[in-house]
Design a protein around this motif. Structure first.
Motif, PDB file in Angstrom:
ATOM      1  N   SER A  72     -19.558  20.810  52.346  1.00  0.00           N
ATOM      2  CA  SER A  72     -19.783  19.726  51.450  1.00  0.00           C
ATOM      3  C   SER A  72     -18.851  18.633  51.750  1.00  0.00           C
ATOM      4  N   GLY A  73     -19.299  17.276  51.436  1.00  0.00           N
ATOM      5  CA  GLY A  73     -18.340  16.226  51.476  1.00  0.00           C
ATOM      6  C   GLY A  73     -17.907  16.057  52.801  1.00  0.00           C
ATOM      7  N   LYS A  74     -18.253  16.587  53.783  1.00  0.00           N
ATOM      8  CA  LYS A  74     -17.627  16.370  55.330  1.00  0.00           C
ATOM      9  C   LYS A  74     -18.415  15.258  56.112  1.00  0.00           C
ATOM     10  N   SER A  75     -17.494  14.300  56.829  1.00  0.00           N
ATOM     11  CA  SER A  75     -18.072  13.577  57.873  1.00  0.00           C
ATOM     12  C   SER A  75     -18.750  14.426  58.960  1.00  0.00           C
ATOM     13  N   GLY A  76     -19.820  13.510  59.465  1.00  0.00           N
ATOM     14  CA  GLY A  76     -20.359  14.039  60.574  1.00  0.00           C
ATOM     15  C   GLY A  76     -19.818  13.481  61.872  1.00  0.00           C
ATOM     16  N   THR A  77     -18.962  12.723  61.725  1.00  0.00           N
ATOM     17  CA  THR A  77     -18.100  11.997  62.760  1.00  0.00           C
ATOM     18  C   THR A  77     -17.239  12.875  63.641  1.00  0.00           C
ATOM     19  N   ASP A  78     -16.846  14.125  63.088  1.00  0.00           N
ATOM     20  CA  ASP A  78     -15.766  15.041  63.743  1.00  0.00           C
ATOM     21  C   ASP A  78     -16.286  16.263  63.415  1.00  0.00           C
ATOM     22  N   PHE A  79     -15.946  17.190  64.019  1.00  0.00           N
ATOM     23  CA  PHE A  79     -16.159  18.610  63.833  1.00  0.00           C
ATOM     24  C   PHE A  79     -15.087  19.487  63.378  1.00  0.00           C
ATOM     25  N   VAL A  80     -13.952  18.814  62.660  1.00  0.00           N
ATOM     26  CA  VAL A  80     -12.947  19.585  61.822  1.00  0.00           C
ATOM     27  C   VAL A  80     -13.700  19.738  60.428  1.00  0.00           C
ATOM     28  N   ARG A  81     -14.157  21.010  60.456  1.00  0.00           N
ATOM     29  CA  ARG A  81     -14.818  21.250  59.060  1.00  0.00           C
ATOM     30  C   ARG A  81     -15.016  22.794  59.078  1.00  0.00           C
ATOM     31  N   PRO A  82     -14.428  23.182  57.543  1.00  0.00           N
ATOM     32  CA  PRO A  82     -14.229  24.529  57.467  1.00  0.00           C
ATOM     33  C   PRO A  82     -15.316  25.516  57.732  1.00  0.00           C
ATOM     34  N   GLY A  83     -16.411  24.983  57.060  1.00  0.00           N
ATOM     35  CA  GLY A  83     -17.814  25.847  57.420  1.00  0.00           C
ATOM     36  C   GLY A  83     -18.121  26.031  58.928  1.00  0.00           C
ATOM     37  N   PHE A  84     -17.916  24.668  59.658  1.00  0.00           N
ATOM     38  CA  PHE A  84     -18.332  24.821  60.936  1.00  0.00           C
ATOM     39  C   PHE A  84     -17.380  25.637  61.893  1.00  0.00           C
ATOM     40  N   GLU A  85     -15.979  25.558  61.445  1.00  0.00           N
ATOM     41  CA  GLU A  85     -15.161  26.144  62.101  1.00  0.00           C
ATOM     42  C   GLU A  85     -15.364  28.039  62.104  1.00  0.00           C
ATOM     43  N   ARG A  86     -15.646  28.341  60.927  1.00  0.00           N
ATOM     44  CA  ARG A  86     -15.934  29.844  60.472  1.00  0.00           C
ATOM     45  C   ARG A  86     -17.258  30.083  61.229  1.00  0.00           C
ATOM     46  N   MET A  87     -18.225  29.359  61.548  1.00  0.00           N
ATOM     47  CA  MET A  87     -19.152  29.569  62.158  1.00  0.00           C
ATOM     48  C   MET A  87     -19.206  29.890  63.512  1.00  0.00           C
ATOM     49  N   MET A  88     -18.247  28.742  64.286  1.00  0.00           N
ATOM     50  CA  MET A  88     -17.592  29.080  65.563  1.00  0.00           C
ATOM     51  C   MET A  88     -16.948  30.315  65.765  1.00  0.00           C
ATOM     52  N   ASP A  89     -16.212  30.527  64.792  1.00  0.00           N
ATOM     53  CA  ASP A  89     -15.550  32.016  64.971  1.00  0.00           C
ATOM     54  C   ASP A  89     -16.464  33.261  65.214  1.00  0.00           C
ATOM     55  N   GLY A  90     -17.554  33.165  64.305  1.00  0.00           N
ATOM     56  CA  GLY A  90     -18.792  34.038  64.577  1.00  0.00           C
ATOM     57  C   GLY A  90     -19.548  33.860  66.136  1.00  0.00           C
ATOM     58  N   ILE A  91     -19.334  32.937  66.435  1.00  0.00           N
ATOM     59  CA  ILE A  91     -19.740  32.653  67.909  1.00  0.00           C
ATOM     60  C   ILE A  91     -18.982  33.483  68.830  1.00  0.00           C
ATOM     61  N   ARG A  92     -17.601  33.118  68.601  1.00  0.00           N
ATOM     62  CA  ARG A  92     -16.513  33.794  69.458  1.00  0.00           C
ATOM     63  C   ARG A  92     -16.676  34.957  69.513  1.00  0.00           C
ATOM     64  N   ASN A  93     -16.865  35.552  68.139  1.00  0.00           N
ATOM     65  CA  ASN A  93     -16.955  37.153  67.962  1.00  0.00           C
ATOM     66  C   ASN A  93     -18.219  37.737  68.267  1.00  0.00           C
ATOM     67  N   GLN A  94     -19.203  37.120  68.979  1.00  0.00           N
ATOM     68  CA  GLN A  94     -20.315  37.271  69.631  1.00  0.00           C
ATOM     69  C   GLN A  94     -21.357  37.858  68.268  1.00  0.00           C
ATOM     70  N   GLU A  95     -20.977  37.475  66.813  1.00  0.00           N
ATOM     71  CA  GLU A  95     -21.876  37.763  65.862  1.00  0.00           C
ATOM     72  C   GLU A  95     -22.839  36.810  65.911  1.00  0.00           C
ATOM     73  N   ILE A  96     -23.006  35.425  66.301  1.00  0.00           N
ATOM     74  CA  ILE A  96     -23.945  34.471  66.299  1.00  0.00           C
ATOM     75  C   ILE A  96     -24.353  34.342  67.744  1.00  0.00           C
ATOM     76  N   ASP A  97     -25.645  33.906  67.835  1.00  0.00           N
ATOM     77  CA  ASP A  97     -26.195  33.451  69.197  1.00  0.00           C
ATOM     78  C   ASP A  97     -27.194  32.397  68.967  1.00  0.00           C
ATOM     79  N   CYS A  98     -27.391  31.936  67.894  1.00  0.00           N
ATOM     80  CA  CYS A  98     -28.415  31.058  67.453  1.00  0.00           C
ATOM     81  C   CYS A  98     -27.715  30.280  66.074  1.00  0.00           C
ATOM     82  N   ILE A  99     -28.001  28.771  66.365  1.00  0.00           N
ATOM     83  CA  ILE A  99     -27.563  27.759  65.351  1.00  0.00           C
ATOM     84  C   ILE A  99     -29.075  27.369  64.753  1.00  0.00           C
TER      85      ILE A  99
END
Length: 328
Positions: A72-99
């Motif tokens: 919330s309240g985050k610009s879309g011009t970069d990817f330094v976002r807490p929620g996005f980074e948590r989602m990417m951690d889920g991808i790295r841990n092979q918990e997520i394979d679809c966005i």
């Protein structure tokens, strides 16, 4: 035409039925821009986005929802976002394979970085990506799909840069008018209840600021002053903002105590002499400038915008002592 025996037909049917169908573990990603976040209905917007994504995933026979991630309240011009980074951690841990996102602009508005994720990172990691409103699904090949998505990304990028230019111009005018635009008021001040862009003296912290300037004037060192304040059990500026409810996260470690650098910043800040100084850093999307420090000659200084905590004479004397290396 040769007849197929009933046994052969049954075997073929059984062979087809045992082929496993892939079930994707989907993450619903929500983003609210800074402008949307400031609106009174921002909570409703988040709820509607989440409802839309959860409903879409529930309707897909090859998807199961494994998490909702939001910024919330985050610009879309970069990817330094807490929620996005948590989602990417889920991808790295092979918990997520679809966005799954509402549309491409929710994912990102930077053409280069968005394209890199869609065309390089996600295919390499085997991640399926779905933008509902754009009818984009990497699992479903469509003729001309890549061209359409590239054009949408370009438009999103241009829109973000246009907004950035307008915001930059508006903020520049406010700074030149002496309006305070910081996230937190300087230690010793509060936002005026009548006008959030005006500073008023904080009766609780102002005496501490005046003492700091007096000690510096007497020649006390910045480390000595910091230690004295810690010995008295006074909250550091960061901890003080947390206690007052200005900050949500409680500072820890060195951020929770007075340090020499804090004393130096306070005693060299013209805000305590009643002047508004802004524009010490610059970041411009439309000009392609990352966050950089600005030379002091180019700072935006507006004189006598609020009540001073120390006289101009005292402030100038301390600056002269610093230049002469009489106090450290």
């Amino acid at each position: 035409m040769p007849r197929i025996s009933r046994k052969t037909a049954i075997l073929k049917t059984e062979t087809i039925s045992v082929i496993p169908r892939r079930i994707y573990h989907a993450a619903a990603y929500i983003r609210l821009s800074a402008e949307e976040y400031k609106r009174s209905d921002n909570e409703e917007s988040i709820i509607m986005q989440q409802y839309m994504l959860e409903r879409y995933i529930a309707e897909q026979s090859d998807m199961v929802l494994c998490g909702v991630y939001s910024d919330s309240g985050k610009s879309g011009t970069d990817f330094v976002r807490p929620g996005f980074e948590r989602m990417m951690d889920g991808i790295r841990n092979q918990e997520i394979d679809c966005i799954v996102v509402k549309d491409l602009s929710r994912f990102g508005r930077n053409y280069v970085e968005t394209g890199y994720y869609l065309e390089k990172i996600f295919p390499y990691l085997g991640i399926r990506f779905v933008a509902i409103n754009d009818q984009y699904d990497t699992e479903k090949e469509k003729e001309g799909n890549e061209l359409v998505i590239s054009l949408k990304n370009v438009m999103n990028d241009l829109y973000a840069k246009d907004i950035s230019q307008k915001i930059h111009s508006a903020l520049s005018i406010k700074r030149k008018n002496g309006e305070f635009l910081g996230v937190f008021p300087p230690y010793g001040y509060l936002r005026s209840p009548e006008d959030k862009h005006k500073l008023v003296i904080d009766p609780d912290a102002a005496p501490v600021v005046r003492e700091i300037f007096q000690w510096r004037l007497l020649g006390d060192g910045i480390s000595q002053i910091a230690g004295r304040l810690n010995d008295r059990g006074l909250a550091s500026p960061s901890l003080y903002h947390y206690q007052k409810g200005h900050k949500k996260k409680k500072p820890e470690g060195t951020a929770a105590i007075w340090q020499a650098q804090i004393i130096k910043c306070i005693t060299t800040n013209p805000v305590y002499a009643g002047h508004m100084v802004q524009g010490k850093t610059k970041k411009s999307l439309y000009e392609g400038i990352p966050r950089t420090k600005v030379s002091s000659e180019d700072w935006i200084v507006v004189k006598n915008t609020h009540e001073a905590l120390v006289s101009q004479e005292v402030f100038d004397r301390i600056q002269r002592l610093l230049e002469e290396h009489c106090i450290l």
